[in-house]
Design a protein around this motif. Structure first.
Motif, PDB file in Angstrom:
ATOM      1  N   CYS A  46       0.839  -1.200   0.000  1.00  0.00           N
ATOM      2  CA  CYS A  46       0.000   0.000   0.000  1.00  0.00           C
ATOM      3  C   CYS A  46       0.878   1.256   0.000  1.00  0.00           C
ATOM      4  O   CYS A  46       1.003   1.948   1.008  1.00  0.00           O
ATOM      5  CB  CYS A  46      -0.942   0.006   1.198  1.00  0.00           C
ATOM      6  N   PRO A  47       1.474   1.584  -1.168  1.00  0.00           N
ATOM      7  CA  PRO A  47       2.298   2.793  -1.231  1.00  0.00           C
ATOM      8  C   PRO A  47       1.505   4.078  -0.980  1.00  0.00           C
ATOM      9  O   PRO A  47       2.058   5.069  -0.532  1.00  0.00           O
ATOM     10  CB  PRO A  47       2.855   2.789  -2.650  1.00  0.00           C
ATOM     11  N   ARG A  48       0.207   4.043  -1.242  1.00  0.00           N
ATOM     12  CA  ARG A  48      -0.622   5.231  -1.034  1.00  0.00           C
ATOM     13  C   ARG A  48      -0.647   5.634   0.440  1.00  0.00           C
ATOM     14  O   ARG A  48      -0.645   6.807   0.778  1.00  0.00           O
ATOM     15  CB  ARG A  48      -2.046   4.959  -1.543  1.00  0.00           C
ATOM     16  N   GLN A  49      -0.701   4.647   1.321  1.00  0.00           N
ATOM     17  CA  GLN A  49      -0.657   4.909   2.762  1.00  0.00           C
ATOM     18  C   GLN A  49       0.031   3.714   3.427  1.00  0.00           C
ATOM     19  O   GLN A  49      -0.604   2.746   3.807  1.00  0.00           O
ATOM     20  CB  GLN A  49      -2.054   5.110   3.328  1.00  0.00           C
ATOM     21  N   GLY A 108      -5.456   5.196  12.919  1.00  0.00           N
ATOM     22  CA  GLY A 108      -5.846   4.295  11.844  1.00  0.00           C
ATOM     23  C   GLY A 108      -7.021   4.819  11.046  1.00  0.00           C
ATOM     24  O   GLY A 108      -7.076   4.667   9.818  1.00  0.00           O
ATOM     25  N   ASN A 109      -7.964   5.467  11.725  1.00  0.00           N
ATOM     26  CA  ASN A 109      -9.092   6.089  11.027  1.00  0.00           C
ATOM     27  C   ASN A 109      -8.605   7.129  10.026  1.00  0.00           C
ATOM     28  O   ASN A 109      -9.078   7.183   8.892  1.00  0.00           O
ATOM     29  CB  ASN A 109     -10.036   6.765  12.031  1.00  0.00           C
ATOM     30  N   VAL A 110      -7.660   7.941  10.456  1.00  0.00           N
ATOM     31  CA  VAL A 110      -7.119   8.977   9.574  1.00  0.00           C
ATOM     32  C   VAL A 110      -6.432   8.338   8.372  1.00  0.00           C
ATOM     33  O   VAL A 110      -6.649   8.734   7.230  1.00  0.00           O
ATOM     34  CB  VAL A 110      -6.147   9.898  10.349  1.00  0.00           C
ATOM     35  N   TRP A 111      -5.616   7.333   8.615  1.00  0.00           N
ATOM     36  CA  TRP A 111      -4.880   6.695   7.527  1.00  0.00           C
ATOM     37  C   TRP A 111      -5.809   5.968   6.561  1.00  0.00           C
ATOM     38  O   TRP A 111      -5.599   6.015   5.349  1.00  0.00           O
ATOM     39  CB  TRP A 111      -3.850   5.714   8.082  1.00  0.00           C
ATOM     40  N   ILE A 112      -6.823   5.309   7.076  1.00  0.00           N
ATOM     41  CA  ILE A 112      -7.707   4.512   6.225  1.00  0.00           C
ATOM     42  C   ILE A 112      -8.702   5.392   5.473  1.00  0.00           C
ATOM     43  O   ILE A 112      -8.834   5.295   4.248  1.00  0.00           O
ATOM     44  CB  ILE A 112      -8.441   3.446   7.068  1.00  0.00           C
ATOM     45  N   SER A 124       2.697   0.866 -13.439  1.00  0.00           N
ATOM     46  CA  SER A 124       3.796   1.818 -13.261  1.00  0.00           C
ATOM     47  C   SER A 124       3.334   3.268 -13.263  1.00  0.00           C
ATOM     48  O   SER A 124       4.015   4.137 -12.720  1.00  0.00           O
ATOM     49  CB  SER A 124       4.845   1.612 -14.349  1.00  0.00           C
ATOM     50  N   THR A 125       2.179   3.564 -13.819  1.00  0.00           N
ATOM     51  CA  THR A 125       1.736   4.968 -13.882  1.00  0.00           C
ATOM     52  C   THR A 125       1.062   5.426 -12.592  1.00  0.00           C
ATOM     53  O   THR A 125       1.082   6.610 -12.286  1.00  0.00           O
ATOM     54  CB  THR A 125       0.760   5.178 -15.061  1.00  0.00           C
ATOM     55  N   ASN A 126       0.456   4.527 -11.854  1.00  0.00           N
ATOM     56  CA  ASN A 126      -0.260   4.961 -10.647  1.00  0.00           C
ATOM     57  C   ASN A 126       0.238   4.248  -9.387  1.00  0.00           C
ATOM     58  O   ASN A 126      -0.538   3.984  -8.481  1.00  0.00           O
ATOM     59  CB  ASN A 126      -1.763   4.722 -10.820  1.00  0.00           C
ATOM     60  N   ILE A 127       1.509   3.973  -9.302  1.00  0.00           N
ATOM     61  CA  ILE A 127       2.055   3.231  -8.160  1.00  0.00           C
ATOM     62  C   ILE A 127       1.859   3.995  -6.848  1.00  0.00           C
ATOM     63  O   ILE A 127       1.677   3.395  -5.796  1.00  0.00           O
ATOM     64  CB  ILE A 127       3.550   2.862  -8.384  1.00  0.00           C
ATOM     65  N   GLU A 128       1.846   5.316  -6.895  1.00  0.00           N
ATOM     66  CA  GLU A 128       1.671   6.109  -5.673  1.00  0.00           C
ATOM     67  C   GLU A 128       0.226   6.101  -5.162  1.00  0.00           C
ATOM     68  O   GLU A 128      -0.004   6.368  -3.997  1.00  0.00           O
ATOM     69  CB  GLU A 128       2.132   7.549  -5.901  1.00  0.00           C
ATOM     70  N   SER A 129      -0.737   5.821  -6.026  1.00  0.00           N
ATOM     71  CA  SER A 129      -2.130   5.803  -5.575  1.00  0.00           C
ATOM     72  C   SER A 129      -2.644   4.383  -5.349  1.00  0.00           C
ATOM     73  O   SER A 129      -3.816   4.185  -5.071  1.00  0.00           O
ATOM     74  CB  SER A 129      -3.021   6.521  -6.589  1.00  0.00           C
ATOM     75  N   TYR A 130      -1.751   3.383  -5.447  1.00  0.00           N
ATOM     76  CA  TYR A 130      -2.138   1.978  -5.326  1.00  0.00           C
ATOM     77  C   TYR A 130      -2.188   1.531  -3.876  1.00  0.00           C
ATOM     78  O   TYR A 130      -1.380   1.932  -3.044  1.00  0.00           O
ATOM     79  CB  TYR A 130      -1.130   1.098  -6.090  1.00  0.00           C
ATOM     80  N   CYS A 131      -3.171   0.671  -3.584  1.00  0.00           N
ATOM     81  CA  CYS A 131      -3.238  -0.035  -2.304  1.00  0.00           C
ATOM     82  C   CYS A 131      -3.895  -1.376  -2.579  1.00  0.00           C
ATOM     83  O   CYS A 131      -4.909  -1.434  -3.282  1.00  0.00           O
ATOM     84  CB  CYS A 131      -4.038   0.754  -1.273  1.00  0.00           C
ATOM     85  N   ASN A 132      -3.323  -2.431  -2.043  1.00  0.00           N
ATOM     86  CA  ASN A 132      -3.864  -3.760  -2.259  1.00  0.00           C
ATOM     87  C   ASN A 132      -5.318  -3.808  -1.805  1.00  0.00           C
ATOM     88  O   ASN A 132      -5.651  -3.344  -0.716  1.00  0.00           O
ATOM     89  CB  ASN A 132      -3.031  -4.792  -1.494  1.00  0.00           C
ATOM     90  N   LYS A 133      -6.171  -4.390  -2.630  1.00  0.00           N
ATOM     91  CA  LYS A 133      -7.604  -4.401  -2.360  1.00  0.00           C
ATOM     92  C   LYS A 133      -7.950  -5.172  -1.086  1.00  0.00           C
ATOM     93  O   LYS A 133      -8.738  -4.700  -0.265  1.00  0.00           O
ATOM     94  CB  LYS A 133      -8.349  -4.997  -3.559  1.00  0.00           C
ATOM     95  N   THR A 134      -7.353  -6.344  -0.902  1.00  0.00           N
ATOM     96  CA  THR A 134      -7.635  -7.141   0.296  1.00  0.00           C
ATOM     97  C   THR A 134      -7.222  -6.391   1.553  1.00  0.00           C
ATOM     98  O   THR A 134      -7.980  -6.314   2.525  1.00  0.00           O
ATOM     99  CB  THR A 134      -6.893  -8.491   0.216  1.00  0.00           C
ATOM    100  N   LEU A 135      -6.024  -5.832   1.527  1.00  0.00           N
ATOM    101  CA  LEU A 135      -5.514  -5.087   2.679  1.00  0.00           C
ATOM    102  C   LEU A 135      -6.413  -3.903   3.004  1.00  0.00           C
ATOM    103  O   LEU A 135      -6.840  -3.733   4.152  1.00  0.00           O
ATOM    104  CB  LEU A 135      -4.091  -4.602   2.396  1.00  0.00           C
TER     105      LEU A 135
END
Length: 176
Positions: A46-49, A108-112, A124-135
């Motif tokens: 989860c590079p986004r957060q 955690g509320n703030v981060w999520i 490769s274009t949106n790696i900074e906005s990516y977060c694993n769906k399951t996580l």
């Protein structure tokens, strides 16, 4: 039931059987173990957060600590009415752990909720906005479940208070 008997029942709640206590302890440990596992498996997903998997691991570990502290003999009051010298230490430790978990829950509320809804596709274009769906969805719904349960307990508690108030008015032998 008279008010005096109700107060005695509240002060000395009925003892639960050993299988009931064991099942409740096991159930209380399941969610923290799953939180630790999902946080550890998806630690770098989860590079986004990047704090979300850390949040899950820490809340899981401290949830297990609280569940295990409840099993210690110093957490239970002696049946003869005396005070256990370690009881204050256990109470202080439980209070500190609970306070930390409350503060960590707010963080955690703030981060999520601050990144709702991230991109679930990794390229490769949106790696900074990516977060694993399951996580992300696990963290989101476990946090939201706390609010759902809190709301249910508040509504249930208000209903019980209203019932006590109405039943107390209808009891002719009470000196109100």
């Amino acid at each position: 039931m008279s008010n005096a008997r109700l107060l005695q029942t509240i002060q000395r709640p009925p003892k639960l059987s050993t299988p009931t206590l064991t099942c409740s302890k096991v159930f209380a440990c399941i969610m923290p173990i799953v939180q630790i596992a999902i946080g550890a498996v998806y630690l770098d997903e989860c590079p986004r957060q990047h704090y979300i998997p850390i949040y899950l691991i820490v809340v899981g570990v401290f949830g297990l600590v609280l569940a295990l502290l409840a099993c210690l003999p110093c957490a239970q009051e002696p049946e003869d009415g005396t005070t256990n010298p370690l009881s204050r230490v256990c109470t202080a430790w439980n209070s500190l752990t609970s306070f930390f978990l409350f503060c960590w829950f707010i963080a955690g509320n703030v981060w999520i909720y601050s990144i709702y809804q991230p991109s679930y596709t990794k390229n490769s274009t949106n790696i900074e906005s990516y977060c694993n769906k399951t996580l992300y969805l696990f963290a989101f719904w476990t946090t939201t479940l706390v609010y759902i349960l809190l709301g249910a307990f508040l509504v249930g508690g208000c209903c019980v208070l209203v019932c006590f108030f109405l039943c107390g008015r209808a009891d002719p032998d009470d000196d109100v």
